[in-house]
Design an enzyme around this catalytic site. Structure first.
Site, PDB file in Angstrom:
ATOM      1  N   HIS A   1       0.812  -1.222   0.000  1.00 16.74           N
ATOM      2  CA  HIS A   1       0.000   0.000   0.000  1.00 16.74           C
ATOM      3  C   HIS A   1       0.841   1.265   0.000  1.00 16.74           C
ATOM      4  CE1 HIS A   1      -4.071  -1.791   0.689  1.00 16.74           C
ATOM      5  NE2 HIS A   1      -3.300  -2.818   0.966  1.00 16.74           N
TER       6      HIS A   1
ATOM      7  N   ASP B   1       3.392   9.358  -0.696  1.00 17.08           N
ATOM      8  CA  ASP B   1       2.204   8.621  -0.297  1.00 17.08           C
ATOM      9  C   ASP B   1       1.975   7.510  -1.323  1.00 17.08           C
ATOM     10  OD1 ASP B   1      -0.048   8.033   1.210  1.00 17.08           O
ATOM     11  OD2 ASP B   1      -0.703  10.127   1.302  1.00 17.08           O
TER      12      ASP B   1
HETATM   13  P1  ADQ Z   1      -3.153   5.982   4.932  1.00 14.18           P
HETATM   14  O1  ADQ Z   1      -1.736   6.423   5.095  1.00 14.18           O
HETATM   15  O2  ADQ Z   1      -3.918   5.761   6.166  1.00 14.18           O
HETATM   16  O3  ADQ Z   1      -3.246   4.678   4.002  1.00 14.18           O
HETATM   17  P2  ADQ Z   1      -5.040   7.462   3.084  1.00 14.18           P
HETATM   18  O4  ADQ Z   1      -5.018   6.745   1.804  1.00 14.18           O
HETATM   19  O5  ADQ Z   1      -5.096   8.933   2.930  1.00 14.18           O
HETATM   20  O6  ADQ Z   1      -3.798   7.173   4.024  1.00 14.18           O
HETATM   21  O7  ADQ Z   1      -6.306   6.998   3.891  1.00 14.18           O
HETATM   22  C1  ADQ Z   1      -6.708   7.624   5.072  1.00 14.18           C
HETATM   23  C2  ADQ Z   1      -8.146   7.237   5.384  1.00 14.18           C
HETATM   24  O8  ADQ Z   1      -8.420   7.614   6.735  1.00 14.18           O
HETATM   25  C3  ADQ Z   1      -9.165   7.942   4.506  1.00 14.18           C
HETATM   26  O9  ADQ Z   1     -10.169   7.046   4.143  1.00 14.18           O
HETATM   27  C4  ADQ Z   1      -9.706   9.054   5.410  1.00 14.18           C
HETATM   28  O10 ADQ Z   1     -11.043   9.394   5.181  1.00 14.18           O
HETATM   29  C5  ADQ Z   1      -9.556   8.427   6.776  1.00 14.18           C
HETATM   30  N1  ADQ Z   1      -9.388   9.511   7.780  1.00 14.18           N
HETATM   31  C6  ADQ Z   1      -8.376  10.372   7.875  1.00 14.18           C
HETATM   32  N2  ADQ Z   1      -8.597  11.250   8.882  1.00 14.18           N
HETATM   33  C7  ADQ Z   1      -9.763  10.921   9.431  1.00 14.18           C
HETATM   34  C8  ADQ Z   1     -10.560  11.454  10.520  1.00 14.18           C
HETATM   35  N3  ADQ Z   1     -10.197  12.500  11.241  1.00 14.18           N
HETATM   36  N4  ADQ Z   1     -11.708  10.838  10.808  1.00 14.18           N
HETATM   37  C9  ADQ Z   1     -12.118   9.766  10.095  1.00 14.18           C
HETATM   38  N5  ADQ Z   1     -11.436   9.238   9.055  1.00 14.18           N
HETATM   39  C10 ADQ Z   1     -10.273   9.807   8.722  1.00 14.18           C
HETATM   40  C11 ADQ Z   1      -2.303   3.791   3.392  1.00 14.18           C
HETATM   41  C12 ADQ Z   1      -1.271   4.439   2.466  1.00 14.18           C
HETATM   42  C13 ADQ Z   1      -1.970   5.279   1.410  1.00 14.18           C
HETATM   43  C14 ADQ Z   1      -2.967   4.416   0.630  1.00 14.18           C
HETATM   44  C15 ADQ Z   1      -3.868   3.641   1.585  1.00 14.18           C
HETATM   45  C16 ADQ Z   1      -4.704   2.617   0.852  1.00 14.18           C
HETATM   46  O11 ADQ Z   1      -0.358   5.239   3.218  1.00 14.18           O
HETATM   47  O12 ADQ Z   1      -1.027   5.850   0.506  1.00 14.18           O
HETATM   48  O13 ADQ Z   1      -3.771   5.248  -0.181  1.00 14.18           O
HETATM   49  O14 ADQ Z   1      -3.119   2.935   2.566  1.00 14.18           O
HETATM   50  O15 ADQ Z   1      -3.895   1.791   0.075  1.00 14.18           O
END
Ligand code: ADQ
Length: 467
Positions: free
Chosen positions: A157, A365
């Site tokens: 990921h 990312d």
């Molecule tokens: P993450 O590093 O966790 O994932 P991301 O893809 O941005 O990063 O996902 C974050 C998730 O958390 C989103 O669905 C967002 O809505 C949720 N979130 C963030 N802040 C929140 C809050 N305050 N309340 C509720 N929900 C919140 C890892 C990798 C990424 C990759 C994903 C999936 O680092 O690059 O996109 O896995 O493969």
């Protein structure tokens, strides 16, 4: 099809009421498992004094979860240690933050072995196994050692780093060699796949046999790029939900939110929050006439608090947000809101929908699902503008966002000014292309592409090459 067994570090079952733990991985996997009968296997999140390997099985919302507890020392050496102090920083190009400690290596191997030993008895001959992320890279090697011959796929990921970065990892060859025990390894983008190929070509006497088939360490491995997406139908429902509407209406009723810039991220140094704050500060310095017109809301729930680098970045962000408000606020106005809590997904949909600008500027990312959620939450007739880092995997699919170098405060400030001034026809044109992609390349498309590639490969494992 045969059963799908999904393996990830943590198992986070959906609660079904819009409340879900933070993390793109959890969101994506629960969506994927709804479609296939199968099992989600991983750590329960609990620790015990000694490892027993006892399984806890439960079914929630159509998804069967089998979880196992770990020891406290596993948590320290494997999860907080090798996964989050060694691999995470290194794969995000933060060699300066990476800790290399042999106890972490040992813990990592031990937990992967424990996972394999606990999982192996559950595996039936036709099962297809899909392993997720950097915590579990050597899991296939451990399963093969126990005689498991099923198809096993791995999806990373996070980014796969450039060769010169990867070789900073002690015993990097062993780690990469263990990936050749999978049948298929998937990456978020073609760029990460290429970086992996380059490593294998230069370190393992490798060759690209044909696109998607790599030779190295005297073995063959199928590889591919599978960009992850959001659960588009589920998110569309969230956007229309009463809670989302209430949140949007609440914000629309206050003039302070009329030019809202929103950021939503786990509090992580890879997300570029400090640089983003400096970009916003630069915008305020250069545009005194716009100061009272805008508000920046940064939502960043705390994560990985046991790791020092996360405590340090939090302290720096607390101080920087205070400084920006101290510098520019007046008795009746403040430019910045810094919020460290979780929101329900339907509430988040409402917040995204109320924002004129989505500011998504990670330094690195794997993909970034927030960028896609922001787009999915916009009003088609009056959409906001997405500002996106060039270094997010999502940038490859989202060329109609305003792409920026997150390290340059000037570039971020310019993009903010441009986004806030953008006329409706241009906003609609850019948003339509972005939205079309978010809908098409969603989590179901990702899952089907990966599982399709994993199951359509030859049924038997390829034998090792005779050297
Ligand atoms: P993450 O590093 O966790 O994932 P991301 O893809 O941005 O990063 O996902 C974050 C998730 O958390 C989103 O669905 C967002 O809505 C949720 N979130 C963030 N802040 C929140 C809050 N305050 N309340 C509720 N929900 C919140 C890892 C990798 C990424 C990759 C994903 C999936 O680092 O690059 O996109 O896995 O493969």
């Amino acid at each position: 099809m045969s059963r799908l067994i999904v393996v990830s570090n943590r198992v986070n079952l959906p609660s079904g009421d819009g409340e879900q733990s933070v993390g793109g991985l959890a969101m994506a996997l629960s969506a994927a498992l709804k479609q296939y009968s199968g099992i989600w296997f991983g750590w329960s999140g609990q620790t015990t004094e000694t490892f027993t390997g006892e399984l806890n099985v439960q079914t929630v919302g159509g998804v069967t979860a089998a979880t196992v507890d770990l020891e406290e020392v596993d948590l320290e050496e494997y999860y907080n240690g090798y996964a989050n102090k060694t691999l995470w920083p290194l794969f995000h190009y933060r060699n300066d933050l990476a800790a290399f400690d042999r106890a972490f290596d040992k813990g990592y191997v031990r937990v992967n072995r424990r996972f394999a030993e606990t999982l192996a008895p559950l595996i039936q001959p036709d099962d297809v196994i899909w392993v997720h992320d950097y915590h579990l890279i050597p899991l296939a090697r451990e399963l093969r050692a126990l005689g498991v011959t099923n198809r096993i796929g791995f999806f990373l990921h996070i980014p796969w780093p450039a060769h010169q970065v990867m070789i900073n990892l002690p015993r990097h060859r062993q780690l990469v060699e263990s990936m050749f025990d999978y049948d298929l390894c998937g990456f978020q983008t073609a760029e990460y796949q290429q970086a992996f190929e380059e490593y294998v070509l230069s370190e393992a006497d490798g060759a690209v046999v044909r696109p998607g088939l790599l030779k190295g360490f005297g073995r063959h491995l199928e590889i591919g790029a599978f960009p992850i997406g959001i659960d588009a139908p589920e998110f569309a429902q969230m956007v229309k939900s009463a809670r989302a509407r209430r949140m949007r209406d609440l914000m629309a009723a206050h003039t302070v939110f009329r030019n809202l810039i929103v950021g939503v991220d786990r509090l992580d140094y890879s997300k570029g929050l400090e640089e983003r704050f400096l970009g916003f500060e630069q915008f305020l310095i250069r545009n005194p006439d716009l100061r009272r017109e805008v508000l920046m809301l940064q939502i960043a729930p705390l994560s990985r608090e046991a790791v020092e680098a996360y405590q340090e970045i939090r302290a720096r962000l607390d101080s920087l947000s205070g400084r920006i408000n101290g510098e520019f606020a007046d008795v009746d106005w403040a430019p910045f809101r810094w919020v460290n809590r979780n929101y329900r997904r339907d509430e988040l949909a409402g917040i995204y929908g109320a924002a004129r600008v989505g500011l998504v500027t990670p330094l690195r990312d794997g993909m970034n699902l927030v960028a896609k959620e922001y787009v999915a939450a916009q009003d088609p007739e009056d959409p906001g503008v997405l500002i996106l880092s060039r270094f997010a995997g999502a940038a490859r699919q989202m060329q109609d966002a305003l792409l920026v170098n997150p390290n340059s405060p000037e570039e971020v400030a310019d993009a903010l000014k441009r986004a806030l001034a953008m006329e409706k026809p241009e906003r609609i044109r850019r948003w339509s292309t972005l939205f079309e992609n978010v809908q098409r390349e969603d989590v179901a498309a990702w899952r089907d592409a990966f599982v399709g590639a994993l199951t359509s490969g030859c049924l038997q494992r390829r034998p090792a090459l005779v050297s």
